[in-house]
Design a protein around this motif. Structure first.
Motif, mmCIF file in Angstrom:
data_model
loop_
_atom_site.group_PDB
_atom_site.id
_atom_site.type_symbol
_atom_site.label_atom_id
_atom_site.label_comp_id
_atom_site.label_asym_id
_atom_site.label_seq_id
_atom_site.Cartn_x
_atom_site.Cartn_y
_atom_site.Cartn_z
ATOM 1 N N TYR A 181 3.859 -10.606 -0.326
ATOM 2 C CA TYR A 181 2.765 -9.637 -0.355
ATOM 3 C C TYR A 181 1.438 -10.373 -0.270
ATOM 4 C CZ TYR A 181 -0.450 -6.127 -2.302
ATOM 5 O OH TYR A 181 -1.497 -5.275 -2.505
ATOM 6 N N LYS A 213 5.393 -3.073 1.277
ATOM 7 C CA LYS A 213 4.419 -1.988 1.277
ATOM 8 C C LYS A 213 3.459 -2.052 0.097
ATOM 9 C CE LYS A 213 7.500 1.117 3.821
ATOM 10 N NZ LYS A 213 8.246 2.401 3.815
ATOM 11 N N SER A 214 3.881 -2.683 -0.995
ATOM 12 C CA SER A 214 2.995 -2.776 -2.162
ATOM 13 C C SER A 214 3.375 -3.996 -2.971
ATOM 14 C CB SER A 214 3.111 -1.517 -3.032
ATOM 15 O OG SER A 214 4.328 -1.514 -3.756
#
Length: 547
Positions: free
Chosen positions: A172, A141-142
Motif C-alpha cells: 500500500y 484498495k486500502s
C-alpha cells in the motif's frame, strides 16, 4: 512530516570533523548514557559521553584528507546460503520463507561486471536480482489490507518439462499526509579504508541527495566519533541545506573502524530522541568490517535484535570494494528489521535514498512471511528460487515470536517457484520403495495454497491473507505472460547463470538480451535498460554462453 536525522561518523583520532557548539544547548540536561553490556568495554569515556550528549564544544578539528589509503588484498565476505533443493510434494508439501526486499546483491554484481569481472557465485542472491526492479502489481484498495497477491504461472523458458509460479505483492502506498515523523540516525564509516572515490566521496554525495529531500519541518544532526564521540552539528532544520552540506563536505577518512562503539552511540541517540508515534531507524553506511571493538557478526546481530525489540530499527548501506562484509550487512539488517543495499553509483543512491525513500524508511507491514502448500494432485516436485538465507521452518509461519522481513510503502516483493506437474518427469529419480498410494493428476485441481502472514507496524499479533493457486493463473506460453512476469523470470535466469546454477544451463545471454529488450515495458528510470547492458557485459565476459 518531520525527520530527526542524526548522522554518526566512525572517525580516527585526530581526524575528526566537528563544528562548534553552544554549551548552553537546551539538551544539556541529558543524563549519562549507560552502554549495553555487549559494547560497554568499547564505549567512549563517561565525561566525553556527557559532553557529546550535551552538545558541548569539543577540541577537535577538521583535518585535510590524508594520503590515499593502501587497500589490502580483497577480503570481501559474501553469503547466499546453500542452493535450495528440489522437494517431493508427497513428502514436503509446505514451503515457508521470510520476505526480502534487499537489493545489495544485484548492485554488487553490477559493480563487478562494470569492472570487467564476473561476480563470485557466493555474492549472487537470486531473489535480490528479481526484487531489484519495480513491478506493476495490483495495489490494495486500502491500508486495512496493505497488499494483495498477484499470481501467474508460465512455462519455464530453460526447462520444457516444468513451469514457473510467479507470486507478487505490492505494498500500500502511503499518502504524503500519512507519512509518520521519523527519528533517523545515520551511522557513517569514515575510517581510513573509506579514502577512495567510490567510498567516502560517494557516501557524502549520497547524503546530499537525502538532504535535498528534507524541508523546514525535518531536523538534521551530525555526530562523529573517534576514540571518543562528539556532536558535529546540533539538530538543524532540513531547509538549512548549505549548513548541513558544509558539515558533510568537511568529513575526512582515516584510522580504524570502531563500529561497535559507533553502534552503541547511535542507539543511545536514537533512544534519546525516540518517537513513539513515528519511525525510529539507524542507517549504517560502511565499506566493510568492524575492526576495532566487538567485531563478530553474532554479537552485533544479538545487539541489533535486542534494540529492534525496543523499537529502533537498522538498515545497512554498503560502499566500495575490497573489504565489503556483505555477510555482516545481511545479518544485522535482517535482525534489525531493515533493508540492506549496496551503493555503487550515484544513480543507485538516488534510487535508494530518493525514489524509494518512503518504501525503505516507512514499513507498512512487519514480519512478512510466505507459505505455499502444494497439492500432490497437481504438483509432484518443486523448488523455491532464491531466498536461501530466508528459509523458515513450517512451524515458524504461525509463531509471531519469529522475526521475518518487512515491506515498505509502495514496495514490491516477488517470489518464484519452479514446479513439475504430477505425472510428468521431474528432477528426481523414482523411489524403489515409494508409497503404494499413487496420486493421479487432476488438471482442474488447485496447484497450491498461498498464505501470507504480516503484522501491522507496532502490533504483536499477525494477520493472515490466503489465496489459492489455480489453473486459471496459467498462461499458454512464456511470450504470452505479462512484461512484469517475464522480466522477473529473466532477472532470476541471470542470477541462475551468475551463481553457476545447474538448473538454467541452457539459457544463453543472447536469448536473455532479446527477451529483456522485449519485456522492458514502461522503463521510467532506465533500470531495465541498465539490466540489458549488464547482460551484454556478462556475455562479453562469458563468450561460451553467448548463443
Amino acid at each position: 512530516m518531520k525527520y530527526r536525522l542524526l548522522i554518526t561518523c566512525a572517525m580516527a583520532a585526530g581526524l575528526v570533523a566537528c563544528a562548534s557548539h553552544d554549551k548552553d544547548n537546551s539538551k544539556s540536561n541529558r543524563s549519562d548514557a549507560t552502554a549495553d553490556e555487549t559494547f560497554a568495554e568499547y564505549a567512549p569515556p563517561p565525561q566525553m559521553m556527557r559532553e557529546m550528549a550535551a552538545g558541548a564544544q569539543l577540541d577537535l578539528a577538521y583535518a585535510p584528507m590524508p594520503a590515499p589509503y593502501a587497500q589490502p588484498a580483497d577480503t570481501s565476505r559474501y553469503s547466499n546460503g546453500v542452493q535450495n533443493p528440489v522437494f517431493r510434494v508427497s513428502e514436503n508439501p509446505v514451503s515457508t520463507f521470510s520476505a526480502d526486499v534487499d537489493t545489495a546483491s544485484y548492485s554488487i554484481a553490477r559493480r563487478y561486471l562494470t569492472d570487467g569481472q564476473l561476480p563470485p557465485s557466493e555474492a549472487v542472491r537470486i531473489e535480490e536480482f528479481v526484487n531489484a526492479f519495480d513491478y506493476n502489481y495490483p495495489l490494495p484498495k486500502s491500508s486495512n489490507e496493505p497488499f494483495r497477491p498477484d499470481i501467474e504461472i508460465v512455462p519455464t523458458p530453460w526447462n520444457d518439462k516444468s513451469e514457473l509460479i510467479r507470486i507478487g505483492i505490492k505494498g500500500y502506498d502511503i499518502e504524503p499526509d500519512e507519512i509518520p515523523d521519523s527519528n533517523i540516525v545515520l551511522l557513517l564509516d569514515v575510517s581510513g579504508s573509506m579514502n577512495s572515490p567510490d567510498k567516502l566521496p560517494l557516501l557524502v554525495s549520497s547524503m546530499k541527495l537525502l538532504v535535498d529531500e528534507l524541508d523546514k519541518d525535518d531536523t538534521v544532526s551530525i555526530v562523529v566519533y573517534a576514540g571518543a564521540a562528539g556532536v558535529v552539528l546540533d539538530p538543524t532544520p532540513g531547509n538549512e541545506k548549505v549548513k548541513i552540506k558544509q558539515a558533510l563536505d568537511r568529513l575526512s577518512a582515516g584510522g580504524s573502524t570502531a563500529g561497535g562503539q559507533g553502534l552503541q552511540l547511535a542507539y543511545d541517540l536514537a533512544m534519546e530522541n525516540f518517537d513513539k508515534d513515528g519511525v525510529n531507524r539507524i542507517i549504517l553506511a560502511t565499506d566493510g568490517d568492524f575492526n576495532v571493538g566487538v567485531t563478530g557478526d553474532d554479537p552485533l546481530t544479538d545487539f541489533v535484535a535486542r534494540k529492534r525489540k525496543e523499537g529502533v530499527y537498522l538498515s545497512v548501506l554498503g560502499f566500495g570494494a575490497g573489504n565489503l562484509n556483505d555477510q555482516m550487512m545481511q545479518s544485522i539488517a535482517q535482525n534489525g528489521n531493515g533493508v540492506a543495499a549496496y551503493i555503487d553509483t550515484l544513480d543507485e543512491a538516488r534510487r535508494v535514498l530518493v525514489r524509494e525513500f518512503t518504501s525503505s524508511m516507512f514499513p507498512i507491514a512487519q514480519d512478512l512471511k510466505f507459505q505455499v502448500e502444494f497439492n500432490p494432485a497437481a504438483v509432484s516436485e518443486y523448488r523455491l528460487i532464491g531466498y536461501q538465507t530466508r528459509i523458515l521452518n513450517e512451524e515458524d509461519f504461525k509463531n509471531d515470536a519469529v522475526d521475518a522481513g518487512d515491506i515498505g510503502s509502495g514496495h514490491t516483493v516477488t517470489a518464484l517457484y519452479e514446479i513439475v506437474r504430477t505425472g510428468e518427469e521431474g528432477w528426481l529419480e523414482d523411489r524403489r520403495y515409494a508409497s503404494t498410494s499413487s496420486v493421479d493428476y487432476d488438471p482442474d485441481a488447485e496447484l497450491g495454497f498461498l498464505r501470507i502472514r504480516y503484522k501491522r507496524p507496532g502490533q504483536m499479533k499477525s494477520r493472515l491473507i490466503e489465496q489459492a493457486i489455480t489453473p486459471d493463473d496459467r498462461v499458454r506460453s512464456f511470450a504470452a505472460a505479462s512484461d512484469d512476469t517475464r522480466f522477473a523470470i529473466l532477472a532470476a535466469g541471470f542470477g541462475e547463470k551468475l551463481s553457476r546454477s545447474s538448473y538454467a544451463e541452457s539459457l544463453t545471454y543472447d536469448w536473455l538480451i532479446d527477451e529483456a529488450n522485449d519485456a522492458k515495458g514502461r522503463d521510467e528510470y532506465g533500470d531495465r535498460a541498465g539490466f540489458v547492458q549488464l547482460l551484454r557485459r556478462a556475455g562479453e565476459l562469458s563468450p561460451e554462453d553467448r548463443g
